[in-house]
Design an enzyme around this catalytic site. Structure first.
Site, PDB file in Angstrom:
ATOM      1  CG  ASN A   7     -20.296   0.248  41.099  1.00 16.00           C
ATOM      2  OD1 ASN A   7     -19.930   1.316  41.498  1.00 16.00           O
ATOM      3  ND2 ASN A   7     -21.516  -0.021  40.290  1.00 16.00           N
ATOM      4  CE  LYS A   9     -24.021  -1.069  42.812  1.00 17.62           C
ATOM      5  NZ  LYS A   9     -25.175  -1.641  42.747  1.00 17.62           N
ATOM      6  CG  HIS A  94     -24.076   1.020  37.442  1.00 13.91           C
ATOM      7  ND1 HIS A  94     -25.436   1.077  37.948  1.00 13.91           N
ATOM      8  CD2 HIS A  94     -23.440  -0.092  37.767  1.00 13.91           C
ATOM      9  CE1 HIS A  94     -25.489  -0.120  38.906  1.00 13.91           C
ATOM     10  NE2 HIS A  94     -24.361  -0.721  38.735  1.00 13.91           N
ATOM     11  CD  GLU A 164     -23.345  -4.140  36.740  1.00 11.19           C
ATOM     12  OE1 GLU A 164     -22.395  -4.582  37.338  1.00 11.19           O
ATOM     13  OE2 GLU A 164     -24.200  -2.957  36.981  1.00 11.19           O
ATOM     14  N   GLY A 170     -28.301  -5.447  43.329  1.00 14.50           N
ATOM     15  CA  GLY A 170     -28.569  -4.760  44.636  1.00 14.50           C
ATOM     16  C   GLY A 170     -29.400  -5.595  45.499  1.00 14.50           C
ATOM     17  CB  SER A 212     -26.688 -10.744  43.086  1.00 11.72           C
ATOM     18  OG  SER A 212     -27.855 -10.098  43.236  1.00 11.72           O
ATOM     19  N   GLY A 232     -20.874  -5.148  43.204  1.00 10.22           N
ATOM     20  CA  GLY A 232     -21.298  -4.091  44.153  1.00 10.22           C
ATOM     21  C   GLY A 232     -21.047  -4.440  45.617  1.00 10.22           C
TER      22      GLY A 232
HETATM   23  P1  13P Z   1     -24.575  -5.843  43.504  1.00 15.51           P
HETATM   24  O1  13P Z   1     -23.533  -6.778  43.350  1.00 15.51           O
HETATM   25  O2  13P Z   1     -24.729  -5.265  44.861  1.00 15.51           O
HETATM   26  O3  13P Z   1     -25.802  -6.568  43.104  1.00 15.51           O
HETATM   27  O4  13P Z   1     -24.423  -4.819  42.410  1.00 15.51           O
HETATM   28  C1  13P Z   1     -24.145  -4.893  41.285  1.00 15.51           C
HETATM   29  C2  13P Z   1     -23.669  -3.863  40.468  1.00 15.51           C
HETATM   30  O5  13P Z   1     -24.345  -2.881  40.254  1.00 15.51           O
HETATM   31  C3  13P Z   1     -22.247  -3.507  40.090  1.00 15.51           C
HETATM   32  O6  13P Z   1     -21.982  -2.678  39.327  1.00 15.51           O
END
Ligand code: 13P
Length: 253
Positions: A7, A9, A94, A164, A170, A212, A232
């Site tokens: 993802n 983002k 999400h 999630e 994040g 993460s 992410g």
């Molecule tokens: P991170 O892997 O950066 O923590 O983000 C996870 C996420 O939101 C995937 O959709």
């Protein structure tokens, strides 16, 4: 099949950077799929048409889609349009979109429209924080039910659920959940899905973990039974994403 989903983002800043990452990942995809590992990249929608190649094993998805197939909705992207580009997946619900005001009811309407358009839905659920009494289990089960309100049983093959936990997502995250956390939540998700769609269908819906995930912990979730990962930050580092795919292939004998 194990799904390794990136993802992206609202990254990266340029199409050129996006292309570089895809160019590194694309050659790994064919062997990965042969070994039961499906890599999927969900870039910003504006990059999709330039990244989706024809006839490659690497698959693509959107990060959101409208609840409508077409219409006067300035700035929106419909699931039908995503599918027409060759996208196979769409992330819905999400937590970053829920934080922008997306409700369970909106997610549910989008899910129905996405399934109708033939997309695979990666539906995200997860608690904001954990409490010592385990009330977060009910929070997640309720969120899942509400996000699947009126979803047709006949379309359950279009569903994947990504657990999630918001606290694990994040740069502000307090850390990843543990594989044990995911296992526990998976039991609840399976039970809820079985109640909604019947045992047979409920048990075939892939359950992914996201939050993460990195090169160090990715395999531990897959080893503990996760059907895939929603990644992410690490998915924007081509070498990290490649390593996670490589390890998944090696261990998916
Ligand atoms: P991170 O892997 O950066 O923590 O983000 C996870 C996420 O939101 C995937 O959709």
């Amino acid at each position: 099949m194990k799904y390794i989903v990136g993802n992206w983002k609202m990254y990266p800043r340029s199409f050129a950077e996006a292309k570089e990452i895809v160019t590194e990942i694309r050659p790994l995809a064919r062997k990965a799929v042969q070994k039961g590992v499906q890599p999927v990249i969900c870039p910003p929608a504006i990059f999709l048409s330039g990244l989706i190649g024809s006839g490659t094993a690497l698959q693509f998805g959107g990060q959101n889609a409208s609840a409508y197939g077409e219409g006067a909705f300035t700035g929106e992207i419909s699931p039908v349009q995503l599918a027409s580009l060759g996208a196979k997946y769409v992330i819905l619900g999400h937590s970053e979109r829920r934080a922008l005001g997306e409700t369970d009811a909106m997610v549910a309407a989008k899910a129905i429209a996405a399934a109708k358009a033939g997309l695979m839905i990666i539906l995200c659920v997860g608690e904001r924080e954990r409490d010592s009494d385990g009330r977060y289990f009910a929070e997640v089960a309720n969120q899942l039910r509400a996000s699947l309100e009126d979803f047709p049983e006949s379309k359950s093959v279009h569903l994947m659920i990504a657990y999630e936990p918001v606290w694990a997502i994040g740069t502000e995250a307090t850390g990843a959940a543990t594989p044990r956390d995911h296992e526990e939540m998976s039991m609840l998700l399976r039970r809820t899905l079985s109640e909604l769609f019947g045992k047979q269908k409920g048990f075939h819906i892939p359950l992914l973990y996201g939050g993460s995930v990195d090169t160090k912990n990715a395999q531990s979730f897959l080893d503990a039974g996760a059907d895939g990962l929603l990644i992410g930050r690490a998915s924007l580092r081509a070498k990290d994403l490649a390593l996670i795919i490589h390890n998944a292939v090696q261990n998916n004998a």
